[in-house]
Motif scaffolding. Structure first.
Motif, PDB file in Angstrom:
ATOM      1  N   ALA A  70      -2.225 -22.672  16.715  1.00  0.00           N
ATOM      2  CA  ALA A  70      -1.695 -21.455  16.103  1.00  0.00           C
ATOM      3  C   ALA A  70      -2.329 -20.200  16.663  1.00  0.00           C
ATOM      4  CB  ALA A  70      -1.915 -21.501  14.590  1.00  0.00           C
ATOM      5  N   ALA A  71      -3.512 -20.338  17.306  1.00  0.00           N
ATOM      6  CA  ALA A  71      -4.263 -19.169  17.774  1.00  0.00           C
ATOM      7  C   ALA A  71      -3.974 -18.801  19.219  1.00  0.00           C
ATOM      8  CB  ALA A  71      -5.756 -19.409  17.600  1.00  0.00           C
ATOM      9  N   GLY A  72      -3.209 -19.640  19.924  1.00  0.00           N
ATOM     10  CA  GLY A  72      -2.934 -19.341  21.320  1.00  0.00           C
ATOM     11  C   GLY A  72      -2.574 -20.589  22.084  1.00  0.00           C
ATOM     12  N   LEU A  73      -3.040 -20.680  23.315  1.00  0.00           N
ATOM     13  CA  LEU A  73      -2.725 -21.827  24.155  1.00  0.00           C
ATOM     14  C   LEU A  73      -3.966 -22.259  24.922  1.00  0.00           C
ATOM     15  CD1 LEU A  73      -0.660 -23.801  25.450  1.00  0.00           C
ATOM     16  CD2 LEU A  73      -0.248 -22.042  27.196  1.00  0.00           C
ATOM     17  N   VAL A  74      -4.232 -23.566  24.911  1.00  0.00           N
ATOM     18  CA  VAL A  74      -5.267 -24.169  25.738  1.00  0.00           C
ATOM     19  C   VAL A  74      -4.572 -25.101  26.713  1.00  0.00           C
ATOM     20  CG1 VAL A  74      -7.338 -25.606  25.782  1.00  0.00           C
ATOM     21  CG2 VAL A  74      -6.932 -24.055  23.863  1.00  0.00           C
ATOM     22  N   SER A  75      -4.823 -24.905  28.000  1.00  0.00           N
ATOM     23  CA  SER A  75      -4.151 -25.718  29.015  1.00  0.00           C
ATOM     24  C   SER A  75      -4.988 -25.759  30.284  1.00  0.00           C
ATOM     25  CB  SER A  75      -2.764 -25.138  29.341  1.00  0.00           C
ATOM     26  OG  SER A  75      -2.159 -25.843  30.424  1.00  0.00           O
ATOM     27  N   ALA A  76      -4.935 -26.888  30.989  1.00  0.00           N
ATOM     28  CA  ALA A  76      -5.609 -27.002  32.278  1.00  0.00           C
ATOM     29  C   ALA A  76      -4.805 -26.321  33.383  1.00  0.00           C
ATOM     30  CB  ALA A  76      -5.835 -28.472  32.625  1.00  0.00           C
ATOM     31  N   SER A  77      -3.608 -25.841  33.067  1.00  0.00           N
ATOM     32  CA  SER A  77      -2.738 -25.203  34.057  1.00  0.00           C
ATOM     33  C   SER A  77      -2.817 -23.688  33.949  1.00  0.00           C
ATOM     34  CB  SER A  77      -1.290 -25.656  33.851  1.00  0.00           C
ATOM     35  OG  SER A  77      -0.405 -24.834  34.586  1.00  0.00           O
ATOM     36  N   PRO A  78      -3.372 -22.999  34.939  1.00  0.00           N
ATOM     37  CA  PRO A  78      -3.378 -21.534  34.925  1.00  0.00           C
ATOM     38  C   PRO A  78      -1.971 -20.951  34.849  1.00  0.00           C
ATOM     39  CG  PRO A  78      -4.853 -22.366  36.626  1.00  0.00           C
ATOM     40  CD  PRO A  78      -4.052 -23.535  36.127  1.00  0.00           C
ATOM     41  N   PRO A 101       5.605  -8.737  21.478  1.00  0.00           N
ATOM     42  CA  PRO A 101       4.264  -8.349  21.003  1.00  0.00           C
ATOM     43  C   PRO A 101       3.904  -8.833  19.606  1.00  0.00           C
ATOM     44  CG  PRO A 101       5.768  -6.467  21.041  1.00  0.00           C
ATOM     45  CD  PRO A 101       6.462  -7.562  21.763  1.00  0.00           C
ATOM     46  N   GLU A 102       4.884  -9.185  18.794  1.00  0.00           N
ATOM     47  CA  GLU A 102       4.545  -9.642  17.453  1.00  0.00           C
ATOM     48  C   GLU A 102       3.921 -11.039  17.488  1.00  0.00           C
ATOM     49  OE1 GLU A 102       3.626  -9.416  13.674  1.00  0.00           O
ATOM     50  OE2 GLU A 102       4.402  -7.766  14.905  1.00  0.00           O
ATOM     51  N   GLU A 103       4.295 -11.856  18.478  1.00  0.00           N
ATOM     52  CA  GLU A 103       3.726 -13.205  18.563  1.00  0.00           C
ATOM     53  C   GLU A 103       2.218 -13.180  18.788  1.00  0.00           C
ATOM     54  OE1 GLU A 103       3.912 -17.398  21.073  1.00  0.00           O
ATOM     55  OE2 GLU A 103       5.490 -15.902  21.380  1.00  0.00           O
ATOM     56  N   PRO A 104       1.694 -12.437  19.789  1.00  0.00           N
ATOM     57  CA  PRO A 104       0.238 -12.419  19.935  1.00  0.00           C
ATOM     58  C   PRO A 104      -0.476 -11.844  18.716  1.00  0.00           C
ATOM     59  CG  PRO A 104       1.271 -10.772  21.358  1.00  0.00           C
ATOM     60  CD  PRO A 104       2.360 -11.668  20.853  1.00  0.00           C
ATOM     61  N   ARG A 105       0.154 -10.918  18.025  1.00  0.00           N
ATOM     62  CA  ARG A 105      -0.460 -10.364  16.819  1.00  0.00           C
ATOM     63  C   ARG A 105      -0.602 -11.450  15.741  1.00  0.00           C
ATOM     64  NH1 ARG A 105      -1.496  -5.304  15.448  1.00  0.00           N
ATOM     65  NH2 ARG A 105      -0.301  -4.559  17.248  1.00  0.00           N
ATOM     66  N   GLU A 106       0.447 -12.245  15.567  1.00  0.00           N
ATOM     67  CA  GLU A 106       0.398 -13.334  14.587  1.00  0.00           C
ATOM     68  C   GLU A 106      -0.623 -14.398  14.986  1.00  0.00           C
ATOM     69  OE1 GLU A 106       4.297 -14.857  14.183  1.00  0.00           O
ATOM     70  OE2 GLU A 106       5.117 -13.064  13.193  1.00  0.00           O
ATOM     71  N   ARG A 107      -0.653 -14.731  16.263  1.00  0.00           N
ATOM     72  CA  ARG A 107      -1.603 -15.731  16.734  1.00  0.00           C
ATOM     73  C   ARG A 107      -3.042 -15.215  16.618  1.00  0.00           C
ATOM     74  NH1 ARG A 107       0.257 -20.149  19.797  1.00  0.00           N
ATOM     75  NH2 ARG A 107       2.516 -20.203  20.105  1.00  0.00           N
ATOM     76  N   GLY A 108      -3.219 -13.924  16.797  1.00  0.00           N
ATOM     77  CA  GLY A 108      -4.544 -13.340  16.646  1.00  0.00           C
ATOM     78  C   GLY A 108      -5.052 -13.435  15.218  1.00  0.00           C
ATOM     79  N   ARG A 109      -4.154 -13.266  14.261  1.00  0.00           N
ATOM     80  CA  ARG A 109      -4.556 -13.420  12.854  1.00  0.00           C
ATOM     81  C   ARG A 109      -4.989 -14.862  12.581  1.00  0.00           C
ATOM     82  NH1 ARG A 109       0.417 -10.369  11.817  1.00  0.00           N
ATOM     83  NH2 ARG A 109      -0.089  -8.175  11.458  1.00  0.00           N
ATOM     84  N   ALA A 110      -4.256 -15.815  13.161  1.00  0.00           N
ATOM     85  CA  ALA A 110      -4.618 -17.227  13.001  1.00  0.00           C
ATOM     86  C   ALA A 110      -5.954 -17.517  13.685  1.00  0.00           C
ATOM     87  CB  ALA A 110      -3.523 -18.117  13.573  1.00  0.00           C
ATOM     88  N   ALA A 111      -6.199 -16.881  14.828  1.00  0.00           N
ATOM     89  CA  ALA A 111      -7.466 -17.063  15.542  1.00  0.00           C
ATOM     90  C   ALA A 111      -8.627 -16.561  14.694  1.00  0.00           C
ATOM     91  CB  ALA A 111      -7.422 -16.324  16.873  1.00  0.00           C
ATOM     92  N   ARG A 112      -8.444 -15.405  14.077  1.00  0.00           N
ATOM     93  CA  ARG A 112      -9.506 -14.842  13.231  1.00  0.00           C
ATOM     94  C   ARG A 112      -9.782 -15.747  12.035  1.00  0.00           C
ATOM     95  NH1 ARG A 112     -12.471 -10.787  11.144  1.00  0.00           N
ATOM     96  NH2 ARG A 112     -12.210 -10.301   8.932  1.00  0.00           N
ATOM     97  N   GLU A 113      -8.740 -16.221  11.389  1.00  0.00           N
ATOM     98  CA  GLU A 113      -8.914 -17.091  10.228  1.00  0.00           C
ATOM     99  C   GLU A 113      -9.681 -18.353  10.607  1.00  0.00           C
ATOM    100  OE1 GLU A 113      -6.177 -19.678   7.085  1.00  0.00           O
ATOM    101  OE2 GLU A 113      -5.253 -18.099   8.309  1.00  0.00           O
ATOM    102  N   HIS A 114      -9.322 -18.946  11.744  1.00  0.00           N
ATOM    103  CA  HIS A 114      -9.997 -20.166  12.198  1.00  0.00           C
ATOM    104  C   HIS A 114     -11.456 -19.883  12.544  1.00  0.00           C
ATOM    105  CE1 HIS A 114     -10.435 -24.083  14.176  1.00  0.00           C
ATOM    106  NE2 HIS A 114     -11.073 -23.431  15.137  1.00  0.00           N
TER     107      HIS A 114
END
Length: 319
Positions: A261-269, A283-296
Motif C-alpha cells: 500500500a505504501a509504494g512498490l518494491v521490485s528488483a527491476s529498475p 498525483p493523488e495515488e502517491p499522496r494516498e500511498r504516502g499516507r499508508a507509508a506513514r501509518e506503517h
C-alpha cells in the motif's frame, strides 16, 4: 543506567539516546571517527555527556554498546576494563550486511557467548553466520517528524551518503538507469561528487542538514531507495514518516519495510520507473500511498517500541 556508546551513526544514535538513561560518548580533540562526541547537526538531550579517553578510565558504566570490531580493543585500552562477562556488560549492534564471499560471512563475535549481537533487521540475523553468539533483533525506531508531504516537484528524491564511493552498494548505477526515465534528486553527504560523474537525468544534488533534508524531501512526489546491500535505510523510514510514497529496489529488508500500500518494491529498475511515471500523471495515488507509508512506519518503526526493546535488552544483559 549509565551507558557508554560511540557516536557512529548519527541518525540511529539520535533515536538511541532518547531513552531514560545517562549516555556517555567518547570525544577526541579532532572529533574524528573514534571520538565524534555529541552530534553537531542533530538535537540530543542533556543526558548525553562527552568524555575524553583520560576521563573514561575513572568513569563508571553499567553497560557498553559496541558497534565496530575495533571498539572492543578501544574500550579495553581507554577504560582499563574488558567488555563482556569478565568486565563491563556489553552488547554489539550490527548495523551492516556482511561483505565478501557468502561462505566467509561469519560474524567476528560468532565464537563468544558473553556479548549478544543486536541485528537491526531479521534479514541481517539470517544472512550473518552468528555461530554460538546470542542474537536479538531490534529494528530501527525513528521520532515522529509529522506528516509534511507536499509532492509538488516533478522528481523523485533519494538520500545517499557518499554515493560515488559506495556506488554498487548504494545502487547508484540503478539510480542512473531510473533517472534516464524520471527526474531524480539526490541528497546526502558527498553528493557533490556526482556533478563530475553524472548529470543527465539528475534534477539536482547537494549536502544538507537533517532538518533541511526533510524540508526538501517532502517537496518531491516520491522517495527512491536504490540500495542493493544495506541493512535498512533510516532515511527510507524517515521519508515514510513524513508521508512520502516509496519506490525501492527489492533487496535485503526492503520487502518487509515497505508494504504494497505504501509504494512498490521490485528488483527491476524499469518497473520502478514505470510506477514513478504513473505517479507523475496521477498525483493523488502517491499522496494516498504516502499516507499508508506513514501509518506503517509509525506502527512498526516508532520510537516507543525501539526504546522499550532496548530497555529490556539492557536490563537482561546487566542482570
Amino acid at each position: 543506567m549509565r551507558i557508554l556508546c560511540w557516536h557512529v551513526h548519527a541518525a540511529w544514535m539520535t533515536s538511541f539516546v532518547q531513552g531514560a538513561h545517562e549516555y556517555y560518548v567518547p570525544v577526541l580533540p579532532d572529533r574524528g571517527a573514534d571520538g565524534k562526541g555529541r552530534a553537531q547537526t542533530y538535537e540530543w538531550p542533556d543526558t548525553v555527556t562527552e568524555l575524553g579517553p583520560e576521563q573514561l578510565r575513572d568513569a563508571e558504566f553499567d553497560a557498553v554498546v559496541l558497534q565496530r570490531p575495533h571498539e572492543l580493543e578501544l574500550f579495553a585500552r581507554w577504560t582499563g576494563r574488558a567488555p563482556g562477562r569478565r568486565g563491563v556488560p556489553a552488547v554489539y549492534v550490527e548495523h551492516n550486511t556482511p561483505r565478501g564471499d557468502v561462505d566467509d560471512w561469519q560474524h567476528w563475535l560468532a565464537a563468544r557467548t558473553d556479548i549478544p549481537i543486536v541485528h537491526v533487521t531479521e534479514y541481517n540475523r539470517m544472512i550473518w553466520d552468528n555461530g554460538i553468539a546470542p542474537t536479538v533483533v531490534i529494528e530501527h525506531g525513528v521520532p515522529d517528524y509529522g506528516y509534511h508531504y507536499q509532492g509538488y516537484l516533478d522528481s523523485l528524491v533519494a538520500a545517499i551518503n557518499e554515493p560515488v564511493r559506495r556506488r554498487r552498494v548504494a545502487g547508484l548505477d540503478l539510480l542512473e538507469r531510473i533517472a534516464t526515465q524520471v527526474p531524480v534528486s539526490v541528497y546526502g553527504m558527498g553528493t557533490d561528487q556526482l556533478l563530475s560523474r553524472i548529470t543527465d537525468g539528475l534534477d539536482e544534488v547537494g549536502d544538507f542538514s537533517q532538518d533541511y533534508l526533510h524540508e526538501r524531501m517532502v517537496e518531491h512526489f516520491g522517495y527512491l531507495h536504490p540500495y542493493r546491500w544495506t541493512s535498512n535505510g533510516l532515511a527510507l523510514i524517515e521519508a515514510m514518516t513524513l508521508g512520502l510514497p516509496v519506490l525501492a529496489i527489492g533487496a535485503t529488508a526492503a520487502y518487509e519495510t515497505v508494504p504494497a500500500a505504501a509504494g512498490l518494491v521490485s528488483a527491476s529498475p524499469d518497473r520502478l520507473a514505470d510506477m514513478a511515471a504513473r505517479w507523475r500523471m496521477e498525483p493523488e495515488e502517491p499522496r494516498e500511498r504516502g499516507r499508508a507509508a506513514r501509518e506503517h512506519a509509525l506502527r512498526h518503526f516508532g520510537l516507543p517500541r525501539f526504546l522499550t526493546e532496548w530497555d529490556a535488552l539492557l536490563k537482561e544483559v546487566c542482570a
